[in-house]
Design a protein around this motif. Structure first.
Motif, mmCIF file in Angstrom:
data_model
loop_
_atom_site.group_PDB
_atom_site.id
_atom_site.type_symbol
_atom_site.label_atom_id
_atom_site.label_comp_id
_atom_site.label_asym_id
_atom_site.label_seq_id
_atom_site.Cartn_x
_atom_site.Cartn_y
_atom_site.Cartn_z
ATOM 1 N N ILE A 93 0.854 -1.407 -0.080
ATOM 2 C CA ILE A 93 0.020 -0.031 0.066
ATOM 3 C C ILE A 93 0.835 1.373 0.128
ATOM 4 C CG2 ILE A 93 -1.657 1.473 1.362
ATOM 5 C CD1 ILE A 93 -2.789 -1.294 2.047
ATOM 6 N N MET A 94 1.994 1.380 0.769
ATOM 7 C CA MET A 94 2.871 2.493 0.725
ATOM 8 C C MET A 94 3.474 2.474 -0.566
ATOM 9 S SD MET A 94 2.121 3.709 3.427
ATOM 10 C CE MET A 94 3.146 5.300 3.469
ATOM 11 N N LEU B 280 -6.805 8.261 -3.311
ATOM 12 C CA LEU B 280 -6.957 7.907 -2.023
ATOM 13 C C LEU B 280 -6.363 6.451 -1.930
ATOM 14 C CD1 LEU B 280 -9.108 8.391 0.248
ATOM 15 C CD2 LEU B 280 -10.660 6.887 -1.228
ATOM 16 N N PRO B 281 -5.503 6.371 -1.233
ATOM 17 C CA PRO B 281 -4.404 5.286 -1.167
ATOM 18 C C PRO B 281 -5.173 4.021 -0.643
ATOM 19 C CG PRO B 281 -3.442 6.886 0.275
ATOM 20 C CD PRO B 281 -4.577 7.631 -0.501
ATOM 21 N N TYR B 282 -5.896 4.034 0.227
ATOM 22 C CA TYR B 282 -6.616 2.951 0.815
ATOM 23 C C TYR B 282 -8.056 3.335 1.469
ATOM 24 C CZ TYR B 282 -8.101 -1.126 3.219
ATOM 25 O OH TYR B 282 -8.855 -2.273 3.972
ATOM 26 N N ASP B 283 -9.020 2.590 1.319
ATOM 27 C CA ASP B 283 -10.338 3.035 1.709
ATOM 28 C C ASP B 283 -10.914 1.723 2.189
ATOM 29 O OD1 ASP B 283 -12.170 4.884 2.858
ATOM 30 O OD2 ASP B 283 -13.047 5.259 0.913
ATOM 31 N N PHE B 284 -11.776 1.777 3.146
ATOM 32 C CA PHE B 284 -12.550 0.761 3.371
ATOM 33 C C PHE B 284 -14.022 0.994 3.001
ATOM 34 C CE2 PHE B 284 -11.973 3.363 7.059
ATOM 35 C CZ PHE B 284 -13.052 4.100 7.492
ATOM 36 N N TYR B 285 -14.640 -0.207 2.941
ATOM 37 C CA TYR B 285 -16.018 -0.339 2.577
ATOM 38 C C TYR B 285 -16.896 0.747 3.022
ATOM 39 C CZ TYR B 285 -20.311 -2.406 0.245
ATOM 40 O OH TYR B 285 -21.549 -2.594 -0.495
ATOM 41 N N ARG B 286 -17.793 1.577 2.129
ATOM 42 C CA ARG B 286 -18.754 2.468 2.593
ATOM 43 C C ARG B 286 -20.106 2.306 1.796
ATOM 44 N NH1 ARG B 286 -14.960 7.761 3.904
ATOM 45 N NH2 ARG B 286 -13.612 7.002 5.519
ATOM 46 N N PRO B 287 -20.999 1.551 2.153
ATOM 47 C CA PRO B 287 -21.973 1.021 1.268
ATOM 48 C C PRO B 287 -22.646 2.530 0.800
ATOM 49 C CG PRO B 287 -22.196 -0.141 3.203
ATOM 50 C CD PRO B 287 -20.943 0.818 3.455
ATOM 51 N N GLY B 288 -23.104 2.613 -0.611
ATOM 52 C CA GLY B 288 -23.651 3.762 -1.158
ATOM 53 C C GLY B 288 -22.842 4.832 -1.407
ATOM 54 N N ILE C 27 -12.338 -12.866 10.400
ATOM 55 C CA ILE C 27 -12.015 -11.924 9.359
ATOM 56 C C ILE C 27 -11.903 -10.437 10.021
ATOM 57 C CG2 ILE C 27 -12.668 -11.199 6.887
ATOM 58 C CD1 ILE C 27 -11.777 -13.969 6.710
ATOM 59 N N ARG C 28 -10.931 -9.712 9.614
ATOM 60 C CA ARG C 28 -10.835 -8.309 10.085
ATOM 61 C C ARG C 28 -10.307 -7.418 8.966
ATOM 62 N NH1 ARG C 28 -11.847 -6.130 14.879
ATOM 63 N NH2 ARG C 28 -9.960 -5.289 15.193
ATOM 64 N N GLU C 29 -10.918 -6.459 8.915
ATOM 65 C CA GLU C 29 -10.539 -5.190 7.803
ATOM 66 C C GLU C 29 -9.130 -4.809 8.382
ATOM 67 O OE1 GLU C 29 -9.810 -1.681 6.207
ATOM 68 O OE2 GLU C 29 -10.578 -1.708 8.184
ATOM 69 N N GLU D 234 -1.776 -0.106 12.267
ATOM 70 C CA GLU D 234 -1.734 1.233 12.421
ATOM 71 C C GLU D 234 -1.321 2.360 11.151
ATOM 72 O OE1 GLU D 234 0.510 2.346 15.886
ATOM 73 O OE2 GLU D 234 -0.632 0.832 17.025
ATOM 74 N N ILE D 235 -0.405 1.477 10.460
ATOM 75 C CA ILE D 235 0.164 2.324 9.284
ATOM 76 C C ILE D 235 -1.208 2.609 8.227
ATOM 77 C CG2 ILE D 235 1.728 2.212 7.052
ATOM 78 C CD1 ILE D 235 3.780 0.570 9.104
ATOM 79 N N VAL D 236 -1.635 1.711 8.093
ATOM 80 C CA VAL D 236 -2.812 1.734 7.045
ATOM 81 C C VAL D 236 -3.943 2.310 7.439
ATOM 82 C CG1 VAL D 236 -4.603 0.474 5.669
ATOM 83 C CG2 VAL D 236 -2.144 -0.580 6.073
ATOM 84 N N ASP D 237 -3.988 2.425 8.822
ATOM 85 C CA ASP D 237 -5.209 3.107 9.470
ATOM 86 C C ASP D 237 -4.735 4.842 9.435
ATOM 87 O OD1 ASP D 237 -7.482 3.746 11.096
ATOM 88 O OD2 ASP D 237 -6.170 4.249 12.681
ATOM 89 N N SER D 238 -3.636 5.027 9.565
ATOM 90 C CA SER D 238 -3.160 6.430 9.416
ATOM 91 C C SER D 238 -3.610 7.041 7.913
ATOM 92 C CB SER D 238 -1.767 6.601 9.642
ATOM 93 O OG SER D 238 -0.908 6.139 8.559
ATOM 94 N N ILE D 239 -3.563 6.436 6.849
ATOM 95 C CA ILE D 239 -3.729 7.012 5.703
ATOM 96 C C ILE D 239 -5.333 6.468 4.953
ATOM 97 C CG2 ILE D 239 -1.450 7.002 4.937
ATOM 98 C CD1 ILE D 239 -1.705 4.442 3.143
ATOM 99 N N SER D 240 -6.077 5.665 5.820
ATOM 100 C CA SER D 240 -7.295 5.422 5.333
ATOM 101 C C SER D 240 -8.263 6.441 5.173
ATOM 102 C CB SER D 240 -7.862 4.159 6.322
ATOM 103 O OG SER D 240 -7.278 3.036 6.057
#
Length: 432
Positions: free
Chosen positions: A222-223, A358-366, A383-385, A391-397
């Motif tokens: 991702i980085m 947007l380097p990484y985003d989690f699923y946001r329906p709609g 299963i975990r997102e 923490e690295i991915v969370d900082s740029i999500s």
């Protein structure tokens, strides 16, 4: 033995700078590579105008398509084989969709699409479903097979796992282009441990998941993607070339609509200008054709078209300054007025260009551009997102970064006797 199961008498191998070798054992894959529609991809650069910034970036969509195919081949033949969640009958569909996923790209891809309001994914599906050599090869597998391949490309196929292999936040497409583009541009940003990622991939009903132990390899991926976008894909010099390319196409289109008499008739562009592009018209377009016209148009009587073509062909690009259109719209209006007084059409010579990622985003329906997140398979089977664990991915999500530049021809703003004072005012406003 049916065509779908037919193997070549001897494995074919392409040498590749990224994957070392691309292996072809299936007759259908070999036949697809030999079609005129797939061979056309040799004449379309993977990175558009980037070769004017990074001189090694001359690789093609053909190279990349083979690379994506090879990654999928390794996944379905090695990683997923004999796993209960993987349906072996989807193997050939996954391979064909991987190979053909970029089939509909036009010359200079995204810039070209914007000007003429085209969509390469729609053309990819048209080529697969139309009266083409590709369609004939796919139809030999089964009459319904081309439709299935087109559905994977269009992300409507019933098996979401197959789609996620080729189009998701951690897919074979991205894994190939990051490494391939890094190799040919000579930068180090796009490298990550693909071998490790492949080893920890696991099939699930809707998508690929990654074993928890592989999280750090995914963070690195991702980085790498983040760095490649800002250091290579959104490089301001490349964007300058894209601005000029886009303005050439706009100028030619405008002149055609004004019934301008071209010295060198743009016959390959007629259907584009008239917004009546047939598949056959589209397949005749490649970058050799576009550059031929640009070279011919250097001698056109229209000074704007001639100048822009000379700039593109000889790499005399626009200069740029940082610019915030939200805060500096009054300055832009003032500059436009001064450009007109200086005899420069601001439509072609004063251009705001914006890049956003947007380097990484989690699923946001709609929400627009819904994205499947990357999921981790924990040791306890949960299963975990990804961003919940990293923490690295969370900082740029979910953090979109946007960059704006204002492009202009610095050489035409140098002092001269006729417009000296006006050009001085322009340069003062631009702070150059």
């Amino acid at each position: 033995m049916g065509y779908s199961a037919e193997k070549l008498s001897e494995e074919k191998v392409f040498k590749d700078p990224v994957h070392r070798y691309v292996h072809v054992r299936d007759r259908v894959i070999w036949d697809l590579i030999g079609t005129r529609e797939f061979q056309r991809l040799r004449r379309i650069k993977q990175l558009g105008t980037t070769y004017l910034t990074f001189h090694g970036a001359e690789h093609s969509r053909f190279n990349h398509s083979l690379g994506v195919y090879e990654i999928i081949r390794r996944i379905v033949d090695d990683v997923f084989r004999d796993r209960a969640e993987w349906d072996e009958e989807e193997r050939l569909l996954s391979l064909c969709a991987a190979l053909l996923h970029d089939l509909g790209h036009g010359p200079f891809s995204h810039s070209f699409e914007k000007v003429f309001d085209l969509d390469h994914e729609n053309f990819t599906q048209e080529i697969i479903l139309g009266d083409t050599e590709v369609n004939k090869v796919l139809s030999r597998v089964h009459a319904s097979f081309p439709k299935k391949v087109a559905e994977v490309i269009g992300k409507t196929y019933k098996n979401k796992l197959v789609i996620s292999l080729i189009s998701s936040q951690i897919d074979a497409d991205r894994m190939d282009y990051l490494q391939r583009d890094a190799y040919f541009t000579g930068v180090s940003y796009g490298h990550f441990d693909m071998e490790r990622i492949l080893r920890v991939m696991r099939p699930r009903e809707d998508q690929v998941v990654i074993k928890q132990s592989g999280m750090h390899a995914v963070e690195d991926y991702i980085m790498s993607r983040y760095q490649m976008y800002w250091q290579v894909y959104f490089h301001p010099v490349t964007r300058s070339a894209e601005v000029i390319l886009t303005k050439i196409l706009h100028r030619a289109k405008d002149l055609y609509k004004q019934s301008y008499s071209f010295k060198h008739d743009p016959i390959h562009f007629y259907s584009l200008f008239e917004e009546k592009v047939t598949l056959e018209d589209y397949l005749k377009l490649d970058e050799a054709i576009i550059l031929f016209y640009f070279q011919m148009w250097e001698s056109e009587e229209d000074t704007v078209l001639s100048d822009l073509c000379k700039r593109f062909m000889n790499r005399n690009l626009f200069k740029y300054v940082e610019f915030d259109p939200a805060k500096e719209y009054k300055k832009l209006s003032e500059l436009s007025s001064l450009f007109m007084k200086a005899g420069l059409d601001p439509e072609y010579y004063l251009v705001v260009d914006s890049s956003s990622d947007l380097p990484y985003d989690f699923y946001r329906p709609g929400e627009e551009e819904e994205r499947l997140p990357i999921h981790l398979l924990m040791k306890n089977g949960e299963i975990r997102e990804l961003s919940r664990e990293s923490e690295i991915v969370d900082s740029i999500s979910g953090k979109r970064r946007t960059d704006h530049k204002l492009y202009f021809p610095d050489d035409l703003l140098q002092d001269d006797t006729s417009k000296k004072n006006i050009k001085k005012q322009i340069r003062a406003l631009l702070e150059i």
